[in-house]
Design a protein around this motif. Structure first.
Motif, PDB file in Angstrom:
ATOM      1  N   GLU A  24       0.811  -1.227   0.000  1.00 35.95           N
ATOM      2  CA  GLU A  24       0.000   0.000   0.000  1.00 35.95           C
ATOM      3  C   GLU A  24       0.841   1.271   0.000  1.00 35.95           C
ATOM      4  OE1 GLU A  24      -0.092  -1.424   4.390  1.00 35.95           O
ATOM      5  OE2 GLU A  24       0.084  -2.341   2.399  1.00 35.95           O
ATOM      6  N   PHE A  25       2.145   1.147   0.202  1.00 38.16           N
ATOM      7  CA  PHE A  25       3.037   2.309   0.194  1.00 38.16           C
ATOM      8  C   PHE A  25       3.964   2.327  -1.020  1.00 38.16           C
ATOM      9  CE2 PHE A  25       1.986   1.581   4.680  1.00 38.16           C
ATOM     10  CZ  PHE A  25       1.488   2.828   5.015  1.00 38.16           C
ATOM     11  N   GLN A  26       3.913   1.292  -1.837  1.00 38.18           N
ATOM     12  CA  GLN A  26       4.785   1.220  -3.005  1.00 38.18           C
ATOM     13  C   GLN A  26       4.373   2.261  -4.046  1.00 38.18           C
ATOM     14  OE1 GLN A  26       4.791  -2.892  -4.277  1.00 38.18           O
ATOM     15  NE2 GLN A  26       5.713  -3.565  -2.356  1.00 38.18           N
ATOM     16  N   GLY A  27       5.342   2.686  -4.839  1.00 36.36           N
ATOM     17  CA  GLY A  27       5.087   3.644  -5.910  1.00 36.36           C
ATOM     18  C   GLY A  27       5.027   5.086  -5.453  1.00 36.36           C
ATOM     19  N   ARG A  28       5.366   5.353  -4.203  1.00 31.40           N
ATOM     20  CA  ARG A  28       5.318   6.718  -3.664  1.00 31.40           C
ATOM     21  C   ARG A  28       6.711   7.288  -3.380  1.00 31.40           C
ATOM     22  NH1 ARG A  28       0.872   5.811   0.988  1.00 31.40           N
ATOM     23  NH2 ARG A  28       2.011   7.556   1.874  1.00 31.40           N
ATOM     24  N   GLY A  29       7.747   6.538  -3.732  1.00 34.61           N
ATOM     25  CA  GLY A  29       9.110   7.020  -3.530  1.00 34.61           C
ATOM     26  C   GLY A  29       9.649   6.816  -2.126  1.00 34.61           C
ATOM     27  N   LEU A  30       8.906   6.126  -1.260  1.00 34.37           N
ATOM     28  CA  LEU A  30       9.349   5.955   0.124  1.00 34.37           C
ATOM     29  C   LEU A  30      10.578   5.053   0.220  1.00 34.37           C
ATOM     30  CD1 LEU A  30       5.861   5.573   1.838  1.00 34.37           C
ATOM     31  CD2 LEU A  30       7.380   7.563   1.916  1.00 34.37           C
ATOM     32  N   GLY A  31      10.628   4.008  -0.594  1.00 31.72           N
ATOM     33  CA  GLY A  31      11.796   3.129  -0.582  1.00 31.72           C
ATOM     34  C   GLY A  31      13.046   3.879  -1.002  1.00 31.72           C
ATOM     35  N   LYS A  32      12.962   4.590  -2.103  1.00 31.93           N
ATOM     36  CA  LYS A  32      14.111   5.355  -2.591  1.00 31.93           C
ATOM     37  C   LYS A  32      14.544   6.401  -1.564  1.00 31.93           C
ATOM     38  CE  LYS A  32      15.611   8.403  -6.317  1.00 31.93           C
ATOM     39  NZ  LYS A  32      15.240   9.018  -7.604  1.00 31.93           N
ATOM     40  N   HIS A  33      13.575   7.098  -0.999  1.00 32.07           N
ATOM     41  CA  HIS A  33      13.901   8.136  -0.015  1.00 32.07           C
ATOM     42  C   HIS A  33      14.527   7.510   1.233  1.00 32.07           C
ATOM     43  CE1 HIS A  33      13.803  12.102   1.668  1.00 32.07           C
ATOM     44  NE2 HIS A  33      12.993  11.742   2.655  1.00 32.07           N
ATOM     45  N   GLY A  34      14.002   6.360   1.675  1.00 27.85           N
ATOM     46  CA  GLY A  34      14.567   5.682   2.838  1.00 27.85           C
ATOM     47  C   GLY A  34      15.985   5.203   2.594  1.00 27.85           C
ATOM     48  N   VAL A  35      16.239   4.642   1.406  1.00 30.76           N
ATOM     49  CA  VAL A  35      17.586   4.191   1.062  1.00 30.76           C
ATOM     50  C   VAL A  35      18.530   5.385   1.026  1.00 30.76           C
ATOM     51  CG1 VAL A  35      19.011   3.133  -0.742  1.00 30.76           C
ATOM     52  CG2 VAL A  35      16.798   2.115  -0.145  1.00 30.76           C
ATOM     53  N   ARG A  36      18.104   6.468   0.394  1.00 29.75           N
ATOM     54  CA  ARG A  36      18.937   7.682   0.339  1.00 29.75           C
ATOM     55  C   ARG A  36      19.263   8.179   1.750  1.00 29.75           C
ATOM     56  NH1 ARG A  36      20.653  11.621  -2.637  1.00 29.75           N
ATOM     57  NH2 ARG A  36      19.531  11.136  -4.525  1.00 29.75           N
ATOM     58  N   MET A  37      18.248   8.234   2.614  1.00 26.41           N
ATOM     59  CA  MET A  37      18.469   8.725   3.977  1.00 26.41           C
ATOM     60  C   MET A  37      19.486   7.854   4.719  1.00 26.41           C
ATOM     61  SD  MET A  37      14.580   9.800   5.081  1.00 26.41           S
ATOM     62  CE  MET A  37      15.009  10.274   6.752  1.00 26.41           C
TER      63      MET A  37
END
Length: 169
Positions: free
Chosen positions: A93-106
């Motif tokens: 339900e959270f996929q496709g919102r950039g959260l994974g990429k943002h979390g990895v970057r952080m």
């Protein structure tokens, strides 16, 4: 969005991520439900000791109990072959919102500032387009395909590496 250390209360999120066939399709299928409490306990202890960084992705700081996924950085291997590895999971339900990429970057930014992790490796399945896209977009270098053992199985993966001190885009 924020990253926080994994907590004992995150068992339900772990079960949803690791025991669900759809979530684990790229990792060889779901893991058994038994043992998830022990897995969370190990992750909490390692995070507290600073040996592993297991972070929970919280999409909205105002709702710290809502978990979107995890991003983890850990060392493994023998002394001469010891590497730092990063991995992540985001609930459907959270996929496709950039959260994974943002979390990895952080997490990579934290690793860059900390300085102890050196070159960081990622091993997404060759068929996992979103995770390979995260690697590509953040500045990881593609090193080739590699078979990697995971949870008693062997996965065909793409091997990526990044030095967050110099390569992070």
């Amino acid at each position: 969005m924020l990253l926080r250390d994994v907590e004992y209360g995150d068992v339900d999120a772990y079960v949803r991520m690791r025991c669900d066939p759809a979530m684990m399709v790229e990792l060889g299928g779901p893991l058994p439900r038994e043992g998830m409490e022990a897995k969370v306990q190990r992750d909490v202890q390692r995070a507290a000791a600073g040996t592993d960084w297991t972070k929970v992705i919280v999409p909205d700081e105002a709702e710290p109990g809502v978990v979107a996924g995890t991003v983890t950085l850990w060392p493994h291997g023998a002394d001469a072959e010891r590497i730092s590895e990063i991995g992540w999971m985001v609930l459907p339900e959270f996929q496709g919102r950039g959260l994974g990429k943002h979390g990895v970057r952080m997490l990579l930014e934290l690793a860059r500032d900390d300085g102890q992790w050196g070159l960081i490796h990622a091993f997404p399945a060759t068929t996992n387009a979103p995770s390979n896209g995260i690697c590509r977009s953040l500045g990881f270098r593609f090193l080739g395909e590699q078979d990697v053992p995971f949870a008693g199985r062997v996965l065909r993966t793409n091997h990526w590496a990044i030095d967050p001190r110099t390569d992070l885009i």
